[in-house]
Design a protein around this motif. Structure first.
Motif, mmCIF file in Angstrom:
data_model
loop_
_atom_site.group_PDB
_atom_site.id
_atom_site.type_symbol
_atom_site.label_atom_id
_atom_site.label_comp_id
_atom_site.label_asym_id
_atom_site.label_seq_id
_atom_site.Cartn_x
_atom_site.Cartn_y
_atom_site.Cartn_z
ATOM 1 N N ARG A 52 79.012 44.678 28.391
ATOM 2 C CA ARG A 52 78.597 43.284 28.213
ATOM 3 C C ARG A 52 77.854 43.143 26.876
ATOM 4 O O ARG A 52 76.749 43.660 26.712
ATOM 5 C CB ARG A 52 77.710 42.849 29.373
ATOM 6 N N GLN A 80 82.876 42.338 27.665
ATOM 7 C CA GLN A 80 82.640 40.995 28.180
ATOM 8 C C GLN A 80 81.758 40.235 27.189
ATOM 9 O O GLN A 80 80.738 40.749 26.740
ATOM 10 C CB GLN A 80 81.954 41.055 29.542
ATOM 11 N N LYS A 82 79.076 37.956 26.315
ATOM 12 C CA LYS A 82 77.850 37.332 26.817
ATOM 13 C C LYS A 82 76.988 36.867 25.644
ATOM 14 O O LYS A 82 75.759 36.853 25.714
ATOM 15 C CB LYS A 82 77.061 38.323 27.680
ATOM 16 N N VAL A 100 72.655 42.258 30.341
ATOM 17 C CA VAL A 100 73.636 42.588 29.307
ATOM 18 C C VAL A 100 73.431 44.051 28.915
ATOM 19 O O VAL A 100 72.413 44.666 29.262
ATOM 20 C CB VAL A 100 73.516 41.672 28.063
#
Length: 324
Positions: A52, A80, A82, A100
């Motif tokens: 993340r 991902q 974020k 995160v």
């Protein structure tokens, strides 16, 4: 015409072999563009790893976040997005709370704001080393220091600078005392409140700007505000922001060396760093190429030319040979 399963399998196998011969295509980045293998090689241990990636909300951070996302994609991870968290303290909290996994943070910000140190270390490597050592106790690992220095700075409208004769922050402090109205200053919320921002600057240079002359604006609005000289002739800027040159602003010399060095570096949750130590080899060569001139030019493409951070990130990584 109906194609048999055997024929289909043969076609797929041929296409895969052709792709390998031409250079392995790993996947698509945030722009939908193909990410091929350049100097970043696919790392088996990262295959499918859902890392993340975060960032703060301003253009440089959005750009750095996208660079991390594309690099991870190239290494075989499944990152991902974020990014775009408002405020330094909020993205830091997201990291330390486990929301995160990593983002690019600045050494000066960590040293002053998070680690609550009052005196910056002049040597950039020594500053990085001190942050890395101190932050380990907070479960944060630091990797890949970039030589770019995105330090805070005070800048002036060219006409205002010419009229007042202000060239240094000491000159600005003298102007505040002599004619506060002429020293009207735009600044973002963080700069106004942070210890490494305006409060510390006032203390170091020995002045107090009257509140009516302080114009609190969104950071993005500060640059055109200074550029037009309305509502202020001076303002807080980031030294690597492309809008400094875009607005033809004059950066004042920090003659008392108040502002610390702000090298962007990967800050990553220690548990994630231990699980995927291979990530360090992904980011180290990227950081090495992000010097001040390069980062400033990339920022200009986003902030002045209007390109999307993801596009700029992909194009630069490709031009630098990190991806194909």
């Amino acid at each position: 015409m109906r194609i048999s399963q055997r024929t289909t399998a043969a076609v797929v196998a041929f296409a895969a072999a052709a792709a390998l011969a031409a250079g392995c295509t790993i996947g698509k980045d945030q722009t939908g563009a193909q990410v091929g293998e350049g100097s970043i090689k696919k790392i088996d241990a990262l295959s499918g790893a859902q890392v993340r990636v975060s960032s703060k909300e301003f253009d440089e951070q959005l750009l750095l976040g996208q660079i991390a996302l594309v690099a991870l994609q190239a290494a075989g991870a499944s990152p991902q997005d974020k990014t775009n968290i408002t405020g330094s303290s909020n993205v830091r909290q997201a990291l330390t709370s486990g929301a995160v996994d990593l983002y690019w943070e600045y050494t000066g910000t960590a040293w002053i704001s998070y680690l609550k140190q009052t005196k910056p270390i002049a040597d950039p490597q020594a500053q990085y080393d001190a942050v890395k050592q101190a932050d380990a106790a907070n479960g944060v690992t630091w990797w890949a220091r970039s030589p770019a220095n995105d330090t805070y700075a005070l800048a002036g409208n060219p006409a205002t600078v010419a009229k007042t004769g202000v060239k240094t922050i000491s000159d600005y402090a003298a102007l505040v005392k002599r004619d506060p109205a002429a020293a009207s200053t735009c600044m973002g919320p963080e700069f106004k409140s942070r210890d490494d921002g305006f409060p510390g600057l006032e203390k170091t240079y020995g002045f107090t700007l009257p509140e009516p002359q302080v114009h609190l604006l969104n950071d993005a609005v500060v640059y055109p505000g200074i550029g037009k000289g309305d509502p202020c002739g001076f303002g807080s800027v980031a030294s690597t922001d492309g809008r400094v040159a875009g607005q033809k602003l004059t950066v004042l010399d920090d003659d008392k060396h108040f502002f610390p060095t702000y090298n962007p570096a990967i800050s990553i949750a220690a548990a994630v760093a231990q699980k995927y130590p291979q990530l360090e080899q992904v980011f180290t060569p990227i950081a090495a190429k992000l010097d001040t001139a390069t980062l400033t030019d990339l920022n200009k493409k986003v902030s002045v030319d209007g390109q999307k951070p993801a596009t700029v990130a992909h194009d630069w990584l490709k031009a630098a040979g990190f991806i194909a």
